[in-house]
Design a protein around this motif. Structure first.
Motif, PDB file in Angstrom:
ATOM      1  N   ALA A  28      -0.084  -5.017  -1.794  1.00 19.47           N
ATOM      2  CA  ALA A  28       0.350  -3.695  -1.299  1.00 19.47           C
ATOM      3  C   ALA A  28      -0.685  -3.145  -0.314  1.00 19.47           C
ATOM      4  CB  ALA A  28       0.541  -2.734  -2.466  1.00 19.47           C
ATOM      5  N   ASN A  65       9.348  -6.069   9.673  1.00 25.47           N
ATOM      6  CA  ASN A  65       9.903  -5.873   8.332  1.00 25.47           C
ATOM      7  C   ASN A  65      10.106  -4.397   8.041  1.00 25.47           C
ATOM      8  OD1 ASN A  65      10.476  -6.698   5.457  1.00 25.47           O
ATOM      9  ND2 ASN A  65       8.704  -5.352   5.161  1.00 25.47           N
ATOM     10  N   ARG A  66       9.086  -3.610   8.362  1.00 26.11           N
ATOM     11  CA  ARG A  66       9.164  -2.173   8.092  1.00 26.11           C
ATOM     12  C   ARG A  66      10.289  -1.526   8.912  1.00 26.11           C
ATOM     13  NH1 ARG A  66       7.588   0.650   3.645  1.00 26.11           N
ATOM     14  NH2 ARG A  66       8.066   2.762   4.234  1.00 26.11           N
ATOM     15  N   LEU A  69      13.587  -2.389   7.338  1.00 26.17           N
ATOM     16  CA  LEU A  69      13.811  -1.528   6.163  1.00 26.17           C
ATOM     17  C   LEU A  69      14.456  -0.212   6.610  1.00 26.17           C
ATOM     18  CD1 LEU A  69      11.166  -0.674   3.413  1.00 26.17           C
ATOM     19  CD2 LEU A  69      12.289   1.161   4.657  1.00 26.17           C
ATOM     20  N   ILE A  87      12.754  -1.715  -5.082  1.00 23.50           N
ATOM     21  CA  ILE A  87      11.781  -2.411  -5.940  1.00 23.50           C
ATOM     22  C   ILE A  87      10.762  -3.129  -5.063  1.00 23.50           C
ATOM     23  CG2 ILE A  87      11.486  -4.018  -7.860  1.00 23.50           C
ATOM     24  CD1 ILE A  87      14.431  -3.641  -8.559  1.00 23.50           C
ATOM     25  N   ASN A 115       4.926  -2.762  -9.259  1.00 30.10           N
ATOM     26  CA  ASN A 115       4.084  -3.119 -10.408  1.00 30.10           C
ATOM     27  C   ASN A 115       2.600  -2.897 -10.142  1.00 30.10           C
ATOM     28  OD1 ASN A 115       3.535  -5.257  -8.711  1.00 30.10           O
ATOM     29  ND2 ASN A 115       3.700  -6.841 -10.301  1.00 30.10           N
ATOM     30  N   ASP A 141       8.085  -4.124 -13.286  1.00 28.44           N
ATOM     31  CA  ASP A 141       7.901  -5.472 -12.737  1.00 28.44           C
ATOM     32  C   ASP A 141       9.270  -6.082 -12.447  1.00 28.44           C
ATOM     33  OD1 ASP A 141       7.291  -8.272 -12.358  1.00 28.44           O
ATOM     34  OD2 ASP A 141       5.329  -7.797 -13.223  1.00 28.44           O
ATOM     35  N   PHE A 174       6.667 -12.562  -3.552  1.00 31.13           N
ATOM     36  CA  PHE A 174       5.590 -12.466  -4.541  1.00 31.13           C
ATOM     37  C   PHE A 174       6.079 -12.875  -5.934  1.00 31.13           C
ATOM     38  CE2 PHE A 174       4.170  -9.370  -1.237  1.00 31.13           C
ATOM     39  CZ  PHE A 174       3.079 -10.123  -0.821  1.00 31.13           C
TER      40      PHE A 174
HETATM   41  C1  SAM Z   1       4.584  -6.275   1.245  1.00 29.17           C
HETATM   42  S1  SAM Z   1       4.802  -4.900   0.174  1.00 29.17           S
HETATM   43  C2  SAM Z   1       6.424  -4.351   0.687  1.00 29.17           C
HETATM   44  C3  SAM Z   1       6.556  -2.852   0.725  1.00 29.17           C
HETATM   45  C4  SAM Z   1       7.909  -2.343   1.200  1.00 29.17           C
HETATM   46  N1  SAM Z   1       8.977  -2.817   0.319  1.00 29.17           N
HETATM   47  C5  SAM Z   1       8.191  -2.776   2.607  1.00 29.17           C
HETATM   48  O1  SAM Z   1       8.914  -3.782   2.802  1.00 29.17           O
HETATM   49  O2  SAM Z   1       7.715  -2.153   3.546  1.00 29.17           O
HETATM   50  C6  SAM Z   1       5.179  -5.738  -1.355  1.00 29.17           C
HETATM   51  C7  SAM Z   1       5.157  -4.817  -2.566  1.00 29.17           C
HETATM   52  O3  SAM Z   1       5.719  -5.533  -3.671  1.00 29.17           O
HETATM   53  C8  SAM Z   1       4.982  -5.202  -4.831  1.00 29.17           C
HETATM   54  N2  SAM Z   1       5.196  -6.254  -5.822  1.00 29.17           N
HETATM   55  C9  SAM Z   1       4.737  -7.536  -5.808  1.00 29.17           C
HETATM   56  N3  SAM Z   1       5.161  -8.196  -6.897  1.00 29.17           N
HETATM   57  C10 SAM Z   1       5.919  -7.316  -7.614  1.00 29.17           C
HETATM   58  C11 SAM Z   1       6.628  -7.402  -8.856  1.00 29.17           C
HETATM   59  N4  SAM Z   1       6.632  -8.534  -9.570  1.00 29.17           N
HETATM   60  N5  SAM Z   1       7.275  -6.304  -9.307  1.00 29.17           N
HETATM   61  C12 SAM Z   1       7.261  -5.149  -8.600  1.00 29.17           C
HETATM   62  N6  SAM Z   1       6.613  -5.009  -7.416  1.00 29.17           N
HETATM   63  C13 SAM Z   1       5.943  -6.078  -6.933  1.00 29.17           C
HETATM   64  C14 SAM Z   1       3.555  -5.099  -4.327  1.00 29.17           C
HETATM   65  O4  SAM Z   1       2.749  -4.349  -5.212  1.00 29.17           O
HETATM   66  C15 SAM Z   1       3.764  -4.414  -2.995  1.00 29.17           C
HETATM   67  O5  SAM Z   1       3.687  -3.008  -3.112  1.00 29.17           O
END
Ligand code: SAM
Length: 278
Positions: A28, A65-66, A69, A87, A115, A141, A174
């Motif tokens: 993040a 990506n942003r 979104l 999520i 998470n 999660d 991830f």
């Molecule tokens: C690259 S950021 C994407 C943020 C936003 N969704 C965007 O696309 O701009 C990835 C986010 O996924 C969260 N993340 C990673 N694994 C996760 C999981 N198993 N459950 C929930 N969140 C998760 C990370 O903490 C991070 O905030």
């Protein structure tokens, strides 16, 4: 990437809380750094700089990506969707989901789930000030979709009997293959009614040589979550049973662009699509 950091509980003089593990790179906070934000620590910046050193397409891909979104959320709100389950929400930055959706429909509601505790710290402060009860942020999660669907706070804000937009932007990469990300998405989509949508973006190594494609995951090996890039056909499978909206599964920059095409658009390392549940 919040702009006002006055509410933060630490500063240059005060160390951050230990539970944020500032010494471990967090996806993040690395992503926040790619986007030009300030909510990151030296370990995050060092890992992010390593990834950025692989070439200009890394930051271009994060920004694409942003932007995807925001276009996708706007489009979904314009279609009449007024409930969003976001999520892997990330650290708040300009143009968060609730802000975009509420530009179209002020009563749109958003449940943000992530998470990473640092996301919660940042998001709660932002949302308390800005959302007036139309958005909530929870620690959850993605690998436990049943718990997400049963969460009382999710169900208090969102009516899962009515169409929902499930947003999985830049988060499924991830989730390891061992955790079966396709089954996770299926569980979530199955729980939503007809007319719901899935909007998703996912990192890929499809446009890189095998050597270059392995570089990103190798940096993330020291981070709090591992990076699994997936091929286009693997990403397409997340949409099994759904009707893809035009233009289908494309690079993030190519999904309903709102600016003239750029030379890099077809090499952005993020697959993106929106699908509708029939
Ligand atoms: C690259 S950021 C994407 C943020 C936003 N969704 C965007 O696309 O701009 C990835 C986010 O996924 C969260 N993340 C990673 N694994 C996760 C999981 N198993 N459950 C929930 N969140 C998760 C990370 O903490 C991070 O905030």
């Amino acid at each position: 990437m919040s702009t006002d950091q006055s509410w933060m509980s630490w500063s240059d003089d005060t160390p951050p809380p230990a539970e944020l593990h500032p010494e471990i790179p967090h996806p993040a906070r690395m992503y926040d750094y790619y986007l030009g934000g300030k909510d990151n620590f030296p370990a995050d910046r060092a890992a992010a700089e390593q990834v950025l050193s692989f070439g200009p397409l890394v930051r271009i891909s994060a920004l694409a990506n942003r932007a995807f979104l925001q276009r996708a959320v706007r489009h979904l709100a314009e279609l009449g969707i007024d409930q969003f389950l976001d999520i892997g929400t990330g650290i708040p930055t300009a143009g968060n989901t609730h802000e975009i959706a509420q530009q179209v429909n002020p009563s749109a509601r958003v449940a943000y789930l992530d998470n990473d505790p640092i996301v919660l710290v940042h998001s709660r402060a932002l949302l308390a000030a800005a959302s007036q009860g139309t958005a909530t942020v929870l620690q959850a999660d993605l690998r436990d979709p049943a718990a997400i669907l049963a969460d009382p706070q999710v169900r208090q804000l969102l009516d899962l009997g009515k169409p929902v937009a499930l947003l999985l932007f830049a988060v499924l990469h991830f989730v390891d293959d061992a955790d079966d990300p396709h089954a996770i998405v299926r569980t979530l989509v199955d729980a939503l009614p007809s007319g719901s949508h899935l909007a998703l973006s996912h990192a890929t190594g499809d446009f890189a040589s095998p050597t270059d494609a392995a570089k990103g995951p190798s940096v993330y090996r020291s981070a709090s979550a591992q990076l699994t890039m997936r091929r286009k056909d693997e990403v397409a499978r997340f949409f099994d049973g759904l009707e893809l909206l035009d233009p289908g599964l494309v690079t993030a920059s190519q999904w309903r662009p709102d600016r003239p095409a750029q030379e890099t658009d077809d090499r952005v390392a993020i697959w993106a699509a929106v699908g509708r549940k029939p």
